[in-house]
Scaffold this active site. Structure first.
Site, mmCIF file in Angstrom:
data_model
loop_
_atom_site.group_PDB
_atom_site.id
_atom_site.type_symbol
_atom_site.label_atom_id
_atom_site.label_comp_id
_atom_site.label_asym_id
_atom_site.label_seq_id
_atom_site.Cartn_x
_atom_site.Cartn_y
_atom_site.Cartn_z
ATOM 1 N N LYS A 13 14.892 -22.789 -11.626
ATOM 2 C CA LYS A 13 16.228 -22.811 -11.017
ATOM 3 C C LYS A 13 16.234 -22.134 -9.651
ATOM 4 O O LYS A 13 16.776 -22.661 -8.690
ATOM 5 C CB LYS A 13 17.257 -22.082 -11.902
ATOM 6 N N ARG A 88 26.185 -18.289 -18.198
ATOM 7 C CA ARG A 88 25.144 -18.283 -19.220
ATOM 8 C C ARG A 88 25.745 -18.277 -20.619
ATOM 9 O O ARG A 88 24.995 -18.284 -21.594
ATOM 10 C CB ARG A 88 24.296 -17.027 -19.049
ATOM 11 N N ARG A 123 4.642 -15.988 -12.587
ATOM 12 C CA ARG A 123 5.704 -15.786 -11.593
ATOM 13 C C ARG A 123 5.592 -14.396 -10.974
ATOM 14 O O ARG A 123 5.313 -13.405 -11.638
ATOM 15 C CB ARG A 123 7.065 -15.933 -12.273
ATOM 16 N N ARG A 156 8.036 -9.362 -12.621
ATOM 17 C CA ARG A 156 9.263 -8.816 -13.183
ATOM 18 C C ARG A 156 8.967 -8.188 -14.535
ATOM 19 O O ARG A 156 8.232 -8.750 -15.338
ATOM 20 C CB ARG A 156 10.295 -9.936 -13.377
ATOM 21 N N ARG A 167 14.108 -13.799 -24.305
ATOM 22 C CA ARG A 167 15.009 -14.479 -23.352
ATOM 23 C C ARG A 167 15.161 -15.952 -23.704
ATOM 24 O O ARG A 167 16.232 -16.527 -23.548
ATOM 25 C CB ARG A 167 14.486 -14.304 -21.920
HETATM 26 P P1 AMP Z 1 17.591 -14.161 -14.157
HETATM 27 O O1 AMP Z 1 17.018 -13.560 -12.918
HETATM 28 O O2 AMP Z 1 18.634 -15.206 -13.897
HETATM 29 O O3 AMP Z 1 16.527 -14.646 -15.123
HETATM 30 O O4 AMP Z 1 18.364 -12.985 -14.908
HETATM 31 C C1 AMP Z 1 17.674 -11.839 -15.355
HETATM 32 C C2 AMP Z 1 18.510 -11.058 -16.357
HETATM 33 O O5 AMP Z 1 19.749 -10.643 -15.739
HETATM 34 C C3 AMP Z 1 18.936 -11.810 -17.600
HETATM 35 O O6 AMP Z 1 17.940 -11.835 -18.606
HETATM 36 C C4 AMP Z 1 20.164 -11.004 -18.020
HETATM 37 O O7 AMP Z 1 19.802 -9.762 -18.607
HETATM 38 C C5 AMP Z 1 20.808 -10.698 -16.668
HETATM 39 N N1 AMP Z 1 21.730 -11.782 -16.246
HETATM 40 C C6 AMP Z 1 21.633 -12.581 -15.139
HETATM 41 N N2 AMP Z 1 22.635 -13.449 -15.080
HETATM 42 C C7 AMP Z 1 23.402 -13.232 -16.185
HETATM 43 C C8 AMP Z 1 24.587 -13.836 -16.708
HETATM 44 N N3 AMP Z 1 25.197 -14.852 -16.083
HETATM 45 N N4 AMP Z 1 25.086 -13.336 -17.869
HETATM 46 C C9 AMP Z 1 24.509 -12.301 -18.496
HETATM 47 N N5 AMP Z 1 23.380 -11.704 -18.076
HETATM 48 C C10 AMP Z 1 22.825 -12.154 -16.926
#
Ligand code: AMP
Length: 210
Positions: A13, A88, A123, A156, A167
């Site tokens: 994404k 999400r 990544r 990360r 996740r």
């Molecule tokens: P990402 O970088 O999008 O994979 O997000 C990393 C982490 O941030 C996720 O595993 C959640 O812990 C938190 N996070 C990011 N976006 C959201 C969202 N829309 N709702 C809840 N948690 C989020």
């Protein structure tokens, strides 16, 4: 164009959002990047989110909804935006609707779980500007260094295998129902994530023109 990118963690994404953002000249809003930034600068938001993020859980809806409400009010969002990682959950999507945000399109990048595990392990991200790289698919010009800001790339914390498994299960339980939510609204376009980034981009950009 107000666009949502849906897909499992590691589906691509963020990478596709960067490409669409350059093509359409609209900003990408990544809740994950905003939260990581808050963690780095030690703000209250960062402190609240840390435990959830480290364990692969979602940060509570009210916190991320607040982040998005503030961010979408910024002037650079006036002509459109790409949401990467939000919504999400169904309550987050409903909150977006209640804010009066009329989403034009939702593109889901579909990638099988076993492919995800392999991709995520390679990544790397830039802690400085949030850019994303991959040891096989998207290498920086100088190994380990961000092309955009020169910072040293890192893995990360939540990309370690155990957390990725968590996740993915959170994704299937809480985020996947959004596919039916947006399909029912006639907004969902599904694109199969390809091995090569450019091949996925072609499919994503074609979906935007449909
Ligand atoms: P990402 O970088 O999008 O994979 O997000 C990393 C982490 O941030 C996720 O595993 C959640 O812990 C938190 N996070 C990011 N976006 C959201 C969202 N829309 N709702 C809840 N948690 C989020």
């Amino acid at each position: 164009m107000k666009l949502i990118l849906l897909g499992a963690p590691g589906a691509g994404k963020g990478t596709q959002a960067e490409i669409i953002s350059e093509t359409l000249r609209i900003p990408t809003i990544s809740t994950g990047n905003i939260i990581r930034e808050a963690l780095k600068s030690g703000t209250e938001l960062g402190r609240k989110a840390k435990g959830y993020m480290d364990s692969g859980q979602l940060v509570p809806d009210d916190i991320v909804i607040g982040i998005i409400r503030d961010r979408l009010a910024q002037p650079d969002c006036a002509d459109g935006f790409i949401l990467d990682g939000f919504p999400r959950t169904i309550p987050q999507a409903e909150a977006l609707d209640r804010m009066g945000v009329a989403i034009d399109r939702v593109i889901e990048i579909e990638v099988a779980d076993d492919t995800i595990a392999r991709r995520v392990s390679g990544r790397r991200i830039c802690p400085g500007c949030g850019s994303s790289y991959h040891v096989d698919y998207k290498r920086p010009t100088v190994e380990g260094i961000c092309d955009r800001c020169g910072d040293t790339l890192v893995q990360r914390q939540d990309d370690r295998p155990d957390t990725v498994r968590e996740r993915l299960s959170v994704y299937h339980e809480q985020t996947e129902p959004l596919k039916s939510y947006y399909a029912a609204a006639g907004k969902l376009f599904v694109v199969e994530g390809q091995e090569e980034i450019a091949d996925t981009s072609r499919l994503v950009l074609a979906a935007l023109e449909q």
